[in-house]
Design a protein around this motif. Structure first.
Motif, PDB file in Angstrom:
ATOM      1  N   CYS A 141     118.263 -18.859 -48.662  1.00  0.00           N
ATOM      2  CA  CYS A 141     118.083 -17.425 -48.857  1.00  0.00           C
ATOM      3  C   CYS A 141     119.024 -16.581 -47.997  1.00  0.00           C
ATOM      4  O   CYS A 141     119.319 -15.436 -48.324  1.00  0.00           O
ATOM      5  CB  CYS A 141     116.635 -17.030 -48.557  1.00  0.00           C
ATOM      6  SG  CYS A 141     115.512 -17.562 -49.872  1.00  0.00           S
ATOM      7  N   SER A 198     114.584 -18.247 -54.846  1.00  0.00           N
ATOM      8  CA  SER A 198     113.593 -17.181 -54.835  1.00  0.00           C
ATOM      9  C   SER A 198     113.222 -16.908 -53.383  1.00  0.00           C
ATOM     10  O   SER A 198     112.750 -17.775 -52.669  1.00  0.00           O
ATOM     11  CB  SER A 198     112.376 -17.549 -55.679  1.00  0.00           C
ATOM     12  OG  SER A 198     111.728 -18.653 -55.116  1.00  0.00           O
ATOM     13  N   CYS A 199     113.525 -15.720 -52.982  1.00  0.00           N
ATOM     14  CA  CYS A 199     113.402 -15.385 -51.571  1.00  0.00           C
ATOM     15  C   CYS A 199     112.464 -14.205 -51.401  1.00  0.00           C
ATOM     16  O   CYS A 199     112.367 -13.347 -52.263  1.00  0.00           O
ATOM     17  CB  CYS A 199     114.770 -15.010 -51.004  1.00  0.00           C
ATOM     18  SG  CYS A 199     116.012 -16.270 -51.294  1.00  0.00           S
ATOM     19  N   GLU A 200     111.820 -14.190 -50.260  1.00  0.00           N
ATOM     20  CA  GLU A 200     110.956 -13.054 -49.965  1.00  0.00           C
ATOM     21  C   GLU A 200     111.806 -11.813 -49.646  1.00  0.00           C
ATOM     22  O   GLU A 200     113.030 -11.889 -49.630  1.00  0.00           O
ATOM     23  CB  GLU A 200     110.028 -13.397 -48.799  1.00  0.00           C
ATOM     24  CG  GLU A 200     110.797 -13.787 -47.549  1.00  0.00           C
ATOM     25  CD  GLU A 200     109.884 -14.250 -46.418  1.00  0.00           C
ATOM     26  OE1 GLU A 200     109.223 -13.368 -45.850  1.00  0.00           O
ATOM     27  OE2 GLU A 200     109.847 -15.446 -46.113  1.00  0.00           O
ATOM     28  N   SER A 226     108.968 -18.949 -43.256  1.00  0.00           N
ATOM     29  CA  SER A 226     109.250 -17.584 -43.698  1.00  0.00           C
ATOM     30  C   SER A 226     110.287 -16.927 -42.813  1.00  0.00           C
ATOM     31  O   SER A 226     110.531 -17.336 -41.683  1.00  0.00           O
ATOM     32  CB  SER A 226     107.969 -16.770 -43.796  1.00  0.00           C
ATOM     33  OG  SER A 226     107.447 -16.571 -42.527  1.00  0.00           O
ATOM     34  N   LEU A 227     110.849 -15.919 -43.411  1.00  0.00           N
ATOM     35  CA  LEU A 227     112.016 -15.294 -42.839  1.00  0.00           C
ATOM     36  C   LEU A 227     111.605 -14.213 -41.839  1.00  0.00           C
ATOM     37  O   LEU A 227     110.757 -13.392 -42.151  1.00  0.00           O
ATOM     38  CB  LEU A 227     112.725 -14.681 -44.026  1.00  0.00           C
ATOM     39  CG  LEU A 227     114.102 -14.186 -43.982  1.00  0.00           C
ATOM     40  CD1 LEU A 227     114.790 -14.670 -45.246  1.00  0.00           C
ATOM     41  CD2 LEU A 227     114.078 -12.677 -44.005  1.00  0.00           C
ATOM     42  N   ASP A 287     116.092 -21.836 -46.411  1.00  0.00           N
ATOM     43  CA  ASP A 287     115.894 -22.322 -47.779  1.00  0.00           C
ATOM     44  C   ASP A 287     116.856 -21.689 -48.766  1.00  0.00           C
ATOM     45  O   ASP A 287     116.449 -21.268 -49.847  1.00  0.00           O
ATOM     46  CB  ASP A 287     114.449 -22.033 -48.236  1.00  0.00           C
ATOM     47  CG  ASP A 287     113.557 -23.236 -48.059  1.00  0.00           C
ATOM     48  OD1 ASP A 287     114.085 -24.318 -47.731  1.00  0.00           O
ATOM     49  OD2 ASP A 287     112.341 -23.098 -48.262  1.00  0.00           O
ATOM     50  N   PRO A 312     121.670 -11.566 -46.938  1.00  0.00           N
ATOM     51  CA  PRO A 312     121.059 -12.340 -48.027  1.00  0.00           C
ATOM     52  C   PRO A 312     122.110 -13.184 -48.756  1.00  0.00           C
ATOM     53  O   PRO A 312     123.221 -12.725 -48.982  1.00  0.00           O
ATOM     54  CB  PRO A 312     120.501 -11.256 -48.957  1.00  0.00           C
ATOM     55  CG  PRO A 312     120.349 -10.049 -48.096  1.00  0.00           C
ATOM     56  CD  PRO A 312     121.449 -10.124 -47.086  1.00  0.00           C
TER      57      PRO A 312
END
Ligand SMILES: *[C@@H]1O[C@H](CO)[C@@H](O)[C@H](O)[C@H]1NC(C)=O
Ligand SMILES: *[C@@H]1O[C@H](CO)[C@@H](O)[C@H](O)[C@H]1NC(C)=O
Ligand SMILES: *[C@@H]1O[C@H](CO)[C@@H](O)[C@H](O)[C@H]1NC(C)=O
Ligand SMILES: *[C@@H]1O[C@H](CO)[C@@H](O)[C@H](O)[C@H]1NC(C)=O
Ligand SMILES: *[C@@H]1O[C@H](CO)[C@@H](O)[C@H](O)[C@H]1NC(C)=O
Length: 380
Positions: free
Chosen positions: A247, A269-271, A308-309, A245, A263
């Motif tokens: 990120c 907006s990333c976790e 999710s990453l 996404d 990154p």
């Protein structure tokens, strides 16, 4: 009679086998299944165009267009103007359409004064012919193109099992220019004359302007979780790809063919990008000298699973190992650890994105650095 028919069948089979066989490594790649692969198409701008205009022409995401050409998308806005004459690699999904590999996603809307010929040559740089556009769209009368009429543009692409000589590869469809020689093309794309000839089933090293070659580009493949939605990611040497996404940004080459992910700075907006039980962020590493050699701990991106990453904090790399790598286009992070036993000098360095660090554990032996990057040699 029956026998003759059988013979005829056999002959046809033989012929079709021969046909497919000789074509197997030309730019017309027969295919039967509906699988697809990542491919690229080489396009030379005939006029100044914005990134967003090129992206619209080929219906690709501006970010993936920039990434494929090793422009950092975070510092190159879609409004950036690209100069006439610039050569771009446009990334595509290469599909199987009517038994032949081609790009299925490009649709062009005819403008006033367009002809199939002008669309093929001026707009799409001779990557297709007028006849191919006519056939792909079932056009009976090429003189009758309506304003705004949607036309599928069957750009050529190849998968060839995503490999070349047993190594991962992405194929670039390339239109031969008047001054090109096969040798120069081979050199430019880090391949060999014989490989190019084999891939394209060329009888000799002679090219005609306008020929379309399939050029194998060495590629990096990830070792992501099998559940990752980006497990099939392939990145060509000298390119980035954006994943998770927007990120995470992964690059390939130039020193080795290990995918390197860090990154992305695209404002998504990333976790957290930190690895578990560690202060390291994805793509960074620390190195410490131990009696066994260089102990390198790195934080590695492990794929995008269920939105999710996943990141993996890994492992100790013994002496004489090359660790994380480079970041196209400046290829600016290089973390190379060479050491000999017994190590005599201790070092500890943290590799950060945007700067090139060469970790020298022992005696100053270094390698790598990469094109375009400045090496800050941290000798100890
Ligand atoms: C395609 O590549 C895979 C491994 O990447 C290999 O196992 C398979 O045999 C190849 N298939 C063909 C038709 O070359
Ligand atoms: C990757 O690209 C670099 C720079 O263009 C080149 O030196 C290197 O040989 C390439 N690697 C492979 C495996 O093709
Ligand atoms: C993380 O950083 C803090 C302060 O910079 C340090 O005290 C701590 O030991 C570090 N933790 C790890 C796991 O490296
Ligand atoms: C390398 O360092 C890590 C932590 O920094 C440690 O857990 C590991 O045991 C070390 N490995 C070796 C071979 O020294
Ligand atoms: C992904 O999410 C679905 C439902 O939310 C769950 O059933 C599945 O086990 C998850 N997969 C992984 C690999 O975590």
């Amino acid at each position: 009679m029956a026998k003759l028919k059988l013979l005829h069948c056999r002959l046809m089979l033989l012929l079709s086998f021969f046909f497919i066989h000789t074509l197997a490594k030309s730019t017309i790649e027969p295919c039967s299944v509906s699988d697809s692969c990542t491919a690229m198409v080489g396009y030379t701008l005939s006029t100044d165009l914005k990134v967003s205009e090129v992206a619209t022409l080929f219906q690709v995401d501006p970010i993936s267009l920039l990434s494929a050409n090793a422009y950092d998308p975070s510092s190159s806005p879609p409004s950036r103007i690209l100069p006439a004459g610039l050569f771009l690699k446009v990334p595509f999904v290469c599909s199987c359409v009517d038994g032949i590999r081609s790009v299925a996603s490009v649709v062009y809307h005819a403008r006033a004064s367009d002809t199939l010929e002008s669309i093929a040559t001026s707009v799409y740089g001779s990557l297709v012919s007028a006849d191919q556009i006519r056939d792909a769209n079932g056009i009976a009368d090429p003189e009758l193109i309506l304003l705004g009429q949607p036309l599928r543009i069957p750009l050529p692409c190849s998968c060839f099992n995503r490999s070349d000589n047993g190594l991962p590869a992405i194929y670039l469809s390339y239109v031969v220019r008047p001054a090109d020689t096969l040798m120069e093309i081979a050199t430019t794309y880090s391949t060999t004359l014989s490989d190019l000839m084999a891939v394209n089933a060329l009888g000799g090293p002679v090219l005609k302007p306008g020929d379309i070659l399939a050029i194998p580009l060495a590629a990096c493949i990830p070792r992501f979780s099998m559940f990752a939605s980006d497990a099939g990611l392939m990145v060509a040497n000298g390119s980035y790809a954006i994943t998770a996404d927007h990120c995470v940004q992964c690059s390939c080459g130039p020193v080795n063919m290990n995918l390197f992910c860090a990154p992305a700075s695209l404002g998504a907006s990333c976790e957290s990008m930190h690895c578990r039980r560690s202060n390291l962020t994805v793509g960074s590493a620390t190195s410490r000298l131990t009696s066994a050699g260089c102990n390198v701990t790195s934080c590695t991106y492990g794929g995008f699973v269920n939105g999710s990453l996943v990141n993996i904090s890994s492992a100790t790399v013994p002496r004489q190992s090359v660790v994380p790598v480079s970041f196209a286009p400046a290829f600016s992070i290089t973390c190379i650890c060479t050491s000999t036993i017994p190590p005599t000098i201790s070092s500890r360095r943290i590799c950060t994105i945007g700067r090139t660090f060469i970790i020298v554990c022992n005696d100053g032996i270094t390698s790598g650095g990469g094109s375009g990057g400045q090496s800050i040699r941290n000798q100890v």
